[in-house]
Scaffold this motif. Sequence first.
Motif, mmCIF file in Angstrom:
data_model
loop_
_atom_site.group_PDB
_atom_site.id
_atom_site.type_symbol
_atom_site.label_atom_id
_atom_site.label_comp_id
_atom_site.label_asym_id
_atom_site.label_seq_id
_atom_site.Cartn_x
_atom_site.Cartn_y
_atom_site.Cartn_z
ATOM 1 N N GLY A 251 8.078 -5.517 0.280
ATOM 2 C CA GLY A 251 6.804 -4.850 -0.040
ATOM 3 C C GLY A 251 5.644 -5.708 0.444
ATOM 4 O O GLY A 251 5.217 -6.625 -0.258
ATOM 5 N N PHE A 252 5.127 -5.415 1.623
ATOM 6 C CA PHE A 252 4.092 -6.251 2.238
ATOM 7 C C PHE A 252 2.718 -5.740 1.832
ATOM 8 O O PHE A 252 2.436 -4.534 1.920
ATOM 9 C CB PHE A 252 4.232 -6.225 3.764
ATOM 10 C CG PHE A 252 3.673 -7.432 4.439
ATOM 11 C CD1 PHE A 252 4.434 -8.580 4.584
ATOM 12 C CD2 PHE A 252 2.382 -7.442 4.925
ATOM 13 C CE1 PHE A 252 3.930 -9.710 5.207
ATOM 14 C CE2 PHE A 252 1.858 -8.553 5.544
ATOM 15 C CZ PHE A 252 2.638 -9.698 5.693
ATOM 16 N N PRO A 253 1.805 -6.623 1.374
ATOM 17 C CA PRO A 253 0.496 -6.165 0.878
ATOM 18 C C PRO A 253 -0.371 -5.564 1.983
ATOM 19 O O PRO A 253 -0.364 -6.006 3.129
ATOM 20 C CB PRO A 253 -0.132 -7.438 0.310
ATOM 21 C CG PRO A 253 0.562 -8.558 1.000
ATOM 22 C CD PRO A 253 1.953 -8.088 1.260
ATOM 23 N N GLU A 254 -1.143 -4.566 1.581
ATOM 24 C CA GLU A 254 -2.006 -3.846 2.524
ATOM 25 C C GLU A 254 -3.009 -4.774 3.200
ATOM 26 O O GLU A 254 -3.270 -4.654 4.398
ATOM 27 C CB GLU A 254 -2.730 -2.739 1.755
ATOM 28 C CG GLU A 254 -3.771 -1.995 2.567
ATOM 29 C CD GLU A 254 -4.617 -1.076 1.713
ATOM 30 O OE1 GLU A 254 -5.297 -0.208 2.285
ATOM 31 O OE2 GLU A 254 -4.611 -1.242 0.480
ATOM 32 N N SER B 253 3.306 3.985 7.054
ATOM 33 C CA SER B 253 2.567 4.557 5.919
ATOM 34 C C SER B 253 2.822 3.699 4.686
ATOM 35 O O SER B 253 3.853 3.034 4.569
ATOM 36 C CB SER B 253 3.002 6.009 5.652
ATOM 37 O OG SER B 253 4.386 6.066 5.351
ATOM 38 N N ALA B 254 1.858 3.741 3.766
ATOM 39 C CA ALA B 254 1.913 2.860 2.591
ATOM 40 C C ALA B 254 2.590 3.554 1.420
ATOM 41 O O ALA B 254 2.574 4.779 1.294
ATOM 42 C CB ALA B 254 0.501 2.431 2.203
ATOM 43 N N ASN B 255 3.179 2.722 0.558
ATOM 44 C CA ASN B 255 3.684 3.178 -0.733
ATOM 45 C C ASN B 255 2.759 2.638 -1.813
ATOM 46 O O ASN B 255 2.306 1.495 -1.739
ATOM 47 C CB ASN B 255 5.106 2.652 -0.971
ATOM 48 C CG ASN B 255 6.082 3.190 0.048
ATOM 49 O OD1 ASN B 255 6.038 4.363 0.399
ATOM 50 N ND2 ASN B 255 6.964 2.319 0.533
ATOM 51 N N PHE B 256 2.477 3.468 -2.811
ATOM 52 C CA PHE B 256 1.561 3.062 -3.868
ATOM 53 C C PHE B 256 2.337 2.792 -5.156
ATOM 54 O O PHE B 256 3.149 3.615 -5.598
ATOM 55 C CB PHE B 256 0.510 4.149 -4.124
ATOM 56 C CG PHE B 256 -0.506 4.246 -3.021
ATOM 57 C CD1 PHE B 256 -1.680 3.502 -3.084
ATOM 58 C CD2 PHE B 256 -0.277 5.057 -1.912
ATOM 59 C CE1 PHE B 256 -2.615 3.581 -2.069
ATOM 60 C CE2 PHE B 256 -1.201 5.133 -0.887
ATOM 61 C CZ PHE B 256 -2.374 4.394 -0.966
ATOM 62 N N GLU B 257 2.081 1.614 -5.727
ATOM 63 C CA GLU B 257 2.713 1.227 -6.988
ATOM 64 C C GLU B 257 1.684 0.461 -7.812
ATOM 65 O O GLU B 257 1.137 -0.538 -7.367
ATOM 66 C CB GLU B 257 3.936 0.356 -6.725
ATOM 67 C CG GLU B 257 4.691 -0.008 -7.997
ATOM 68 C CD GLU B 257 5.952 -0.793 -7.699
ATOM 69 O OE1 GLU B 257 6.594 -1.225 -8.661
ATOM 70 O OE2 GLU B 257 6.277 -0.967 -6.512
ATOM 71 N N ASN B 258 1.429 0.969 -9.043
ATOM 72 C CA ASN B 258 0.405 0.373 -9.914
ATOM 73 C C ASN B 258 -0.949 0.288 -9.202
ATOM 74 O O ASN B 258 -1.651 -0.724 -9.279
ATOM 75 C CB ASN B 258 0.840 -1.019 -10.386
ATOM 76 C CG ASN B 258 2.103 -0.971 -11.220
ATOM 77 O OD1 ASN B 258 2.348 -0.004 -11.927
ATOM 78 N ND2 ASN B 258 2.912 -2.011 -11.119
ATOM 79 N N ASP B 259 -1.306 1.376 -8.474
ATOM 80 C CA ASP B 259 -2.587 1.461 -7.760
ATOM 81 C C ASP B 259 -2.727 0.418 -6.663
ATOM 82 O O ASP B 259 -3.842 0.098 -6.238
ATOM 83 C CB ASP B 259 -3.765 1.349 -8.736
ATOM 84 C CG ASP B 259 -3.817 2.517 -9.702
ATOM 85 O OD1 ASP B 259 -3.363 3.612 -9.314
ATOM 86 O OD2 ASP B 259 -4.294 2.340 -10.833
#
Length: 674
Positions: free
Chosen positions: A575-578, A612-618
């Motif tokens: 899970g790489f940060p945006e 594309s991104a995945n969203f978890e806990n905003d």
Amino acid sequence: MLGAILISHRTRYKQNQQTKNMSFFRKIAVDSAQALEDVGNREKLAKRIRDLSTLSEIGTELSASLDLEKVLNAVVLNIMGHFIVEQVAVLLLDERQERLIPVQSRGLPDEVSNLDFSTDDELASLLIQAQRPVFSEELEDSPVSSEEQKRLGELGAAILLPIFYQEEFLGFVSVGEKVTEETYDEADLEFLSTIASQAGIAIKNASLFEAERKAGELSLLLEISKEITSTLDIDRVLHAFVNLSSQVINYDRATVALLRGNDLVLSAVSGQEKVDRKARNMSGLEQILSWVSQGNHSIYVTSLEGEIQADNEEAKERLRDYFQATQKKSFLAVPLVDEEGALGAMSMESEAPSFLTESSLEVVEILANQLTVAIRNAELYQKIPLAKVIHPIVAKKRAFLRIPRKKLSTIVAGAVLVLAFLVLWKSELKVTCPAEIWPRQTYTLTAEVEGIIQNILVSEGESVQRGQVLAKLHSDYIASRLNQVKAWLESSRGNARSLFAANRISQYQMERNQIDKLQAELSLLEGEQEKTHIISPVSGTVLTPVLHEKLGELLEKGDFFCEIADLGGMRAEIGFPEKDIHLPEEGQKVKFLVTAFPEKTFWGTVEKISSSANFENDKANFLIIAEIQNEDGLLRPGMRGHAKVYCGDRSLGYVLFRKPGRLLRGLAWRLFGL
């Protein structure tokens, strides 16, 4: 002489009878005297044993406590109980060693607390010289003044019992007359002397402990005061008070409420970063503190066995419901007031009744005064325009201008060298992210035909080879149909031979056609029979748990049986940060640390980066797939850990300051649109 025996008779004895019986009476008298003396000795011995037992118990009780008040109370109560005395008082030297003052008493009026004796008077000198219990009658012909004797009379003193620790005079105990009106004998005086010796040791130890405790409290008070008054941030002041005060006061909760306009607002609660005013009982607490802040006096309310005790009747009524709702037993509230007016109120509460002593109340008063000053200073500071901004800037400017020119040149040269080093020196940038380990490819095995699982040949975690039979199904339909077709085929072949022998060609051809159909159906059924064997398409490891529980289960065509994967090559889902997604590239190396093997490092390579991104806990994260070699077979599906992605060489300054730089860039954009 112990006594006499009187013998009377209704008739007069004759002379010869008196002479005859006199020796008998003398013998009775001698035997009676011996018996009475033995009884007296036994009573004295029994009393001596009781006294020694009592003294042992008293010594144990006194040595078990370092609380001066408890020690003094034990001395008074034991003397009263042993001698059945109604009036006892203990007088000790004050801190200046100048006066003897009452510190504990029973059975005496409250005015006794005002009585004291100077150490320069004759009474103290007499007791120091005597070093034994002194009867009050002995003072009549002594140098002790009539005024001192009058004060001793107010104490109800029958015996004065001096208290020493080694050679140091500590004070004396005033013991009244016995309720039984008996006099004090030698055994009583010896008993009192022993108590005085034990009390001297206990009082000295308790006094030393109390002095050490007060010194510790003073040190803590200075630290708390320094913390409270060292800042002009009002929130920091309040939180320091409610949390640090527990070092000197043993409370369950402390609170501070401040006036905001006309309303009192709960502003700090011990153990809480933020105050939830809507929490249970907080509204009632605010109302109590609001009432306290309107007055000039503290309130201390306790609940003992359901009875509310307080000096103020209104305080009793206001705290009654609060005690029932919170299960608290003690409550102290102090208004925060100075010359300029009211600031608010503070409180301390406990589930223990009477949790504050007189010395504790003095400490609370000191803390409350310090808090009041700190709050007033903080509020005044907040009223200065731009105080929080201007003050640190001015201080830094003054400090900078005080630097000597030569030293300033050295600092500038050093700063240039550091800047050049940060720009020119390269360091590999690494970004750490959470990761999960999974097989590169997983194969799902299903039933190709309907059947009941008759035999399972593998279990979870077992390695299998390509083409290996994993389980066998049994199909009643295929088995029965296969037997039926075989029987029909054998019969048709027999009929064909008979027709051919009889030269019945047309019928023979029809039978041959039937044989071909049956042969085709037989081939089809045999193929279906082979499908009852579930076979592994690849070499790998069985992942499905508790396979044996499937035995006897009916599988329809396409139903799941198990999963197989090759664990030699694994993949990591990272899970790489945006905010850092511009850094990674395919082919970059990745270092893994899994929770199960913290001492071992695994290496891999970035294989794919999600678009594309995945969203978890905003929070937006991009999925990166990395290939990992698992030659030792240690990695297993579902393991978790951390991945460190090596994103190439960057300047050392960029590596060290990219995060604060990004924050400043965002702040500048929000404030100034830059």
